[in-house]
Design a protein around this motif. Structure first.
Motif, PDB file in Angstrom:
ATOM      1  N   GLU A  48       4.338   6.406  -5.183  1.00 24.90           N
ATOM      2  CA  GLU A  48       4.067   6.193  -6.474  1.00 24.90           C
ATOM      3  C   GLU A  48       3.035   7.048  -7.329  1.00 24.90           C
ATOM      4  O   GLU A  48       3.789   7.941  -8.061  1.00 24.90           O
ATOM      5  N   ARG A  49       2.103   6.542  -7.065  1.00 24.03           N
ATOM      6  CA  ARG A  49       0.866   7.567  -7.554  1.00 24.03           C
ATOM      7  C   ARG A  49       1.302   9.327  -6.706  1.00 24.03           C
ATOM      8  O   ARG A  49       1.555   9.815  -7.670  1.00 24.03           O
TER       9      ARG A  49
ATOM     10  N   ASP B 206       2.039  12.486  -9.846  1.00 26.03           N
ATOM     11  CA  ASP B 206       1.090  13.254  -9.414  1.00 26.03           C
ATOM     12  C   ASP B 206       2.019  14.809  -9.345  1.00 26.03           C
ATOM     13  O   ASP B 206       1.781  15.938  -9.898  1.00 26.03           O
ATOM     14  N   ALA B 207       3.243  14.341  -9.107  1.00 24.72           N
ATOM     15  CA  ALA B 207       3.988  15.573  -8.855  1.00 24.72           C
ATOM     16  C   ALA B 207       5.247  15.430 -10.056  1.00 24.72           C
ATOM     17  O   ALA B 207       6.348  17.121  -9.775  1.00 24.72           O
ATOM     18  N   GLY B 208       5.942  14.395 -10.998  1.00 27.82           N
ATOM     19  CA  GLY B 208       6.304  14.424 -12.160  1.00 27.82           C
ATOM     20  C   GLY B 208       6.694  14.085 -12.346  1.00 27.82           C
ATOM     21  O   GLY B 208       8.510  14.469 -12.476  1.00 27.82           O
ATOM     22  N   VAL B 209       7.205  13.584 -10.745  1.00 26.11           N
ATOM     23  CA  VAL B 209       9.052  12.783 -10.425  1.00 26.11           C
ATOM     24  C   VAL B 209       8.807  11.467 -10.480  1.00 26.11           C
ATOM     25  O   VAL B 209       7.801  10.723 -10.765  1.00 26.11           O
TER      26      VAL B 209
ATOM     27  N   ASP C 278       0.616  -0.977  -0.246  1.00 28.01           N
ATOM     28  CA  ASP C 278       0.399  -0.562  -0.160  1.00 28.01           C
ATOM     29  C   ASP C 278       1.132   1.072   0.132  1.00 28.01           C
ATOM     30  O   ASP C 278       0.497   1.875  -0.461  1.00 28.01           O
ATOM     31  N   ALA C 279       1.960   1.320   0.776  1.00 29.25           N
ATOM     32  CA  ALA C 279       2.509   2.337   1.214  1.00 29.25           C
ATOM     33  C   ALA C 279       3.043   2.711  -0.668  1.00 29.25           C
ATOM     34  O   ALA C 279       3.319   3.769  -1.051  1.00 29.25           O
TER      35      ALA C 279
END
Length: 70
Positions: free
Chosen positions: A61-62, A66-69, A55-56
């Protein structure tokens, strides 16, 4: 009677925060490191830890996507 845990992904609104997931994972790691419980209980703790870890990782990763990394 024990509470059943969902096996699949938890809806975002029902999911605990990433900080809470990491705290729970840390607690599981501490239980396993102490190894003071019966092996059956430690196996259950290990399985819980695996779910928490998955889960972590998925959340991080999500968040990275979302941050573009990465």
């Amino acid at each position: 009677m024990s509470a059943q845990r969902p096996e699949g992904p938890v809806a975002a609104a029902d999911a605990p925060s990433i900080d809470l997931v990491l705290e729970r994972l840390d607690a599981v790691i501490a239980r396993l490191a102490e190894a003071k419980e019966p092996i059956e209980d430690l196996v259950v703790a290990y399985e819980d830890g695996q779910r928490l870890l998955e889960d972590a990782v998925a959340r991080l990763e999500r968040l990275g996507r979302d941050a573009g990394v990465g």
